[in-house]
Write an enzyme that holds these catalytic residues in place. Sequence first.
Site, PDB file in Angstrom:
ATOM      1  N   LYS A 186       0.889  -1.187   0.000  1.00  0.00           N
ATOM      2  CA  LYS A 186       0.000   0.000   0.000  1.00  0.00           C
ATOM      3  C   LYS A 186       0.907   1.211   0.000  1.00  0.00           C
ATOM      4  O   LYS A 186       2.022   1.179   0.523  1.00  0.00           O
ATOM      5  CB  LYS A 186      -0.891   0.004   1.239  1.00  0.00           C
ATOM      6  CG  LYS A 186      -2.041   0.987   1.189  1.00  0.00           C
ATOM      7  CD  LYS A 186      -3.136   0.568   0.214  1.00  0.00           C
ATOM      8  CE  LYS A 186      -4.342   0.038   0.874  1.00  0.00           C
ATOM      9  NZ  LYS A 186      -5.361  -0.598   0.150  1.00  0.00           N
TER      10      LYS A 186
HETATM   11  N1  GLU Z   1      -7.293  -0.441  -2.927  1.00  0.00           N
HETATM   12  C1  GLU Z   1      -8.038  -1.642  -3.108  1.00  0.00           C
HETATM   13  C2  GLU Z   1      -8.056  -2.484  -1.844  1.00  0.00           C
HETATM   14  O1  GLU Z   1      -7.841  -1.993  -0.770  1.00  0.00           O
HETATM   15  C3  GLU Z   1      -7.620  -2.433  -4.329  1.00  0.00           C
HETATM   16  C4  GLU Z   1      -6.209  -2.838  -4.393  1.00  0.00           C
HETATM   17  C5  GLU Z   1      -5.822  -3.413  -5.753  1.00  0.00           C
HETATM   18  O2  GLU Z   1      -6.667  -3.582  -6.594  1.00  0.00           O
HETATM   19  O3  GLU Z   1      -4.641  -3.680  -5.904  1.00  0.00           O
HETATM   20  O4  GLU Z   1      -8.357  -3.642  -1.876  1.00  0.00           O
END
Ligand code: GLU
Length: 429
Positions: A119
């Site tokens: 993240k």
């Molecule tokens: N931000 C989204 C999550 O928290 C998607 C992450 C992604 O698709 O890589 O799951």
Amino acid sequence: MPANTVTDSESDDEPEHESALETARRQLREAATHVDVDPGVIERLKHPTRVVEVAVPLKRDDGSVEVFTGYRAQHDDVRGPYKGGLRYHPDVSSQECVGLAMWMTWKCAVMDIPYGGAKGGIIVNPKELSTDEKERLTRRFAEEIRDEVGPNQDIPAPDMGTDAKTMAWFMDAYSMQEGETIPGVVTGKPPVIGGSYGREEAPGRSVAIIAREAIDYYDNDIRDTTVAIQGYGSVGANAARLLDEWGADVVAVSDVNGGIYDTSGLDTQSVPSHKEEPEGVMSQEAPNTVTNEELLELDVDVLIPAAIGNVITIDNADDIKADIVVEGANGPTTSGADSILDERDIPVVPDILANAGGVTVSYFEWLQDINRRKWSKERVQNELESEIMSAWDNVKAEVEASDTSWRDAAYIVALNRIGAAKEARGLWP
Ligand code: GLU
């Protein structure tokens, strides 16, 4: 304090404000007691592989220069490349990115898709930037973290404060530097440049599917079910509209300014989502308005917190009246609140299962990018339904076999898969 040096407090007392990293570590500690995974592997999983911090200078529209701080936290990649969103929000921090990256590792493992967890984000309020400024900031951020990302290394996606347009700029900046078009470096792009149909609605769709299954599991009929949803962005609005379509009464929805409440059910199509009209929920006519705090405490069958983290805490967990909680946002329930809800026999179906449709369709997008072959929206929806149902069945089987909470069961499924991969690969050197 750098994330790697955060002390792993063994205290079980919930602090007044629990960070995402603290919640994630407490959940891991609790789940570790239920699995037969090498303690060394569990120890390793408490720590991210790396956290990169970068300065992101931005020339504002007025010519002045402002420097923002950006991060990319990569938690674990034993099952495949790091994967996870980029968040533009004033509360972004290195620790928050690590906690959210851990949840991505579990989420990908629960779904059995071949990714690890990451993240990142920038400490910035995107509402205070013009579109041009957002573009320049994104391009510069892409440049600063270019060495960390790549289609086989780490694949960002949208998260809070970012969207398909952000991903298009990121992909373009990365591709220009690499000298070739590399759509697979990010997911959640517009379909016209390699994005997948159905990606944007996917987290909300999976929340709706999981809510539907949970309603059925607890012997309720979806047509007699009332639902309250906090947040009317991509997750909340899509989940609300699908549940409405499937016969549920969505009685309350909210955005950052508060919510609207109608005991006979809202017309979810006419309430504008964040994308259709930012902060437009309160402009709708409804018999009652509620604050975001009141929405969480409504007497409904299903509560879906789908806005931000840490909204169900030890301060309001005793006042939750819903029979089932389905987590749409990442980390909406603190670990102290989780224990209270558990004691009160209110099942909480966790984020790492419920909102995993986003990363699942990201995986489909990445496959389409690598193969240079687009899937139809129908194919995406069918495959998403089958992946989510198979994860639901795995977690449900664990709930029944181990008599644990839904969160612990999802963690058990994830940790067993990660543990097996770690054992097969071994620790190097
Ligand atoms: N931000 C989204 C999550 O928290 C998607 C992450 C992604 O698709 O890589 O799951």
